[in-house]
Design an enzyme around this catalytic site. Structure first.
Site, mmCIF file in Angstrom:
data_model
loop_
_atom_site.group_PDB
_atom_site.id
_atom_site.type_symbol
_atom_site.label_atom_id
_atom_site.label_comp_id
_atom_site.label_asym_id
_atom_site.label_seq_id
_atom_site.Cartn_x
_atom_site.Cartn_y
_atom_site.Cartn_z
ATOM 1 N N VAL A 204 0.866 -1.183 0.000
ATOM 2 C CA VAL A 204 0.000 0.000 0.000
ATOM 3 C C VAL A 204 0.904 1.234 0.000
ATOM 4 C CG1 VAL A 204 -0.324 -0.201 2.527
ATOM 5 C CG2 VAL A 204 -1.910 1.171 1.235
ATOM 6 N N HIS A 205 0.721 2.104 -0.974
ATOM 7 C CA HIS A 205 1.556 3.303 -1.003
ATOM 8 C C HIS A 205 0.868 4.521 -1.625
ATOM 9 C CE1 HIS A 205 2.214 1.901 -5.128
ATOM 10 N NE2 HIS A 205 2.532 3.146 -5.414
#
Ligand code: UD1
Length: 366
Positions: A204-205
């Site tokens: 997740v970024h």
């Protein structure tokens, strides 16, 4: 034919490698890699050059991190100088990052033809910086290499000249086919003590997930609640910073089934995805890699540019709502035989020959 290839962020290195290999040994094609320096950590850039056997960039602008306008502007100034110095016949820009847009704008303003790899992908969500980058890049490109039929349709809807669109397939798929054997030799499962099919992978970024502390908290709480299986979490540097800033890092580290690790290399990541039960991600590239490797994908976004994977039931959009994530994952875990079903799906992103189609098309205009 001199091709300046602009890269900067991790996924662009993967997308570019098979194109460069396709032309290796061909005396008529010369690639010059220009790295903007958007990504600069060893795990975010250098490691991929080694694994994907890419030559060193001829220029590295070393731009680094910053706000969107600062980063894109600084890259454009540097790229303008680089293009003037290298005098390429064409500037090739893969993907949808700020480096992609900066390369396209710098080149088109110098009247050097732009070729965009991964053209026509659309999430129709302008809150995502990548959507802005994709649209603007497509509209100043002379050659648009689309990964799927759907991408071609999107471009035609926007009035793109049909002759400029080439349905090439996806160079990430080319890379995956080329490196699958190498990935299988990775020992990452053994190193992390994982069993095939009995763990999940999380990445997740995206700003909408990590820059908003509430969204990040909801995703992390969902992961902490999902104790059914170990979750390997290679964290992007941006995500690590945000976890610390939101006071969530300790809670994540305390959850025994969540295995927080540094960003992984290409081969390790492919092996991990291939043998996992589920992939949780907000990355565009990982949605496709999970699809090709027949692993169910749960996408932590409300929209995706890879709608084909959702339509085929290989990818589920769950956004960043904790209850929704937990419910969908439990439904997914209760479904038997999903790997067999996924393995039977058409692969949709070409035949692994996107790179050769791209080189062939480039020859015709140069
Ligand atoms: C960028 C791309 C995104 C792509 C992602 C892949 C844009 C707008 N976004 O996002 O499309 O999916 O790359 O990883 O271009 N940082 C480091 N070391 C690095 C790189 C980044 O510490 O080598 C940290 C910095 O704190 C930086 C933050 O990560 O501020 C964000 O980096 P940035 O290049 O702005 O965007 P990404 O989130 O990596």
């Amino acid at each position: 034919m001199k091709i300046a290839l602009v890269i900067g962020a991790r996924p662009q290195i993967i997308k570019s490698a098979p194109i460069v290999h396709e032309a290796s040994g061909d005396v008529e094609v010369e690639f010059q890699l220009v790295h903007t320096g958007q990504h600069y950590d060893f795990e975010m850039s250098r490691i991929f050059f080694g694994e994907l056997e890419l030559p060193d960039p001829v220029i590295n602008l070393g731009v680094g991190s910053g706000s969107h306008a600062w980063q894109t502007g600084k890259m454009m100034i540097g790229l303008e100088g680089a293009i003037e110095k290298l005098r390429p016949d064409v500037v090739l820009v893969p993907g949808d990052t700020n480096s992609t847009l900066a390369g396209a704008l710098a080149a088109v303003k110098l009247q050097v033809p732009v070729a965009h790899v991964e053209a026509g992908a659309r999430s129709y969500d302008l809150r995502m910086p990548e959507e802005v980058n994709r649209r603007l890049t497509d509209h100043c490109s002379r050659m648009l290499f689309a990964a799927t039929e759907n991408c071609v349709k999107n471009l035609l809807k926007e009035g793109t000249i049909e002759d400029q669109i080439h349905l090439s397939g996806d160079t990430m798929y080319d890379a995956l086919l080329r490196h699958k054997a190498g990935a299988l030799r990775s020992r990452i499962l053994e190193e992390l003590g994982l069993a095939v099919g009995e763990y999940a992978v999380l990445t997740v970024h995206r700003p909408e997930n990590v820059d908003d502390p509430e969204a990040l908290k909801a995703i992390m709480e969902a992961m902490i609640e999902l104790k059914e299986l170990p979750i390997v979490f290679p964290a992007h540097p941006r995500t690590m910073e945000r976890l610390k800033a939101a006071g969530l890092l300790r809670r994540v580290k305390e959850a025994e089934h969540v295995r927080l690790v540094d960003p992984l290399g290409y081969h390790e990541m492919l092996r991990l995805v291939k043998d996992s039960r589920i992939v949780f991600t907000d990355s565009g590239g990982l949605q496709k890699e999970a699809f090709w490797l027949s692993t169910m994908c749960i996408t932590l976004r409300e929209r995706t540019e890879w709608v084909e994977t959702v339509e085929l039931g290989a990818n589920m959009l769950v956004g960043n709502n904790k209850n929704m994530i937990v419910r969908k994952v439990r439904e997914c875990l209760a479904t038997e035989g999903s790997e067999t079903r996924l393995a039977g799906l058409p692969k949709l992103f070409g035949e692994g020959d996107a790179s050769s189609k791209i080189i062939e098309a480039l020859r015709k205009i140069c």
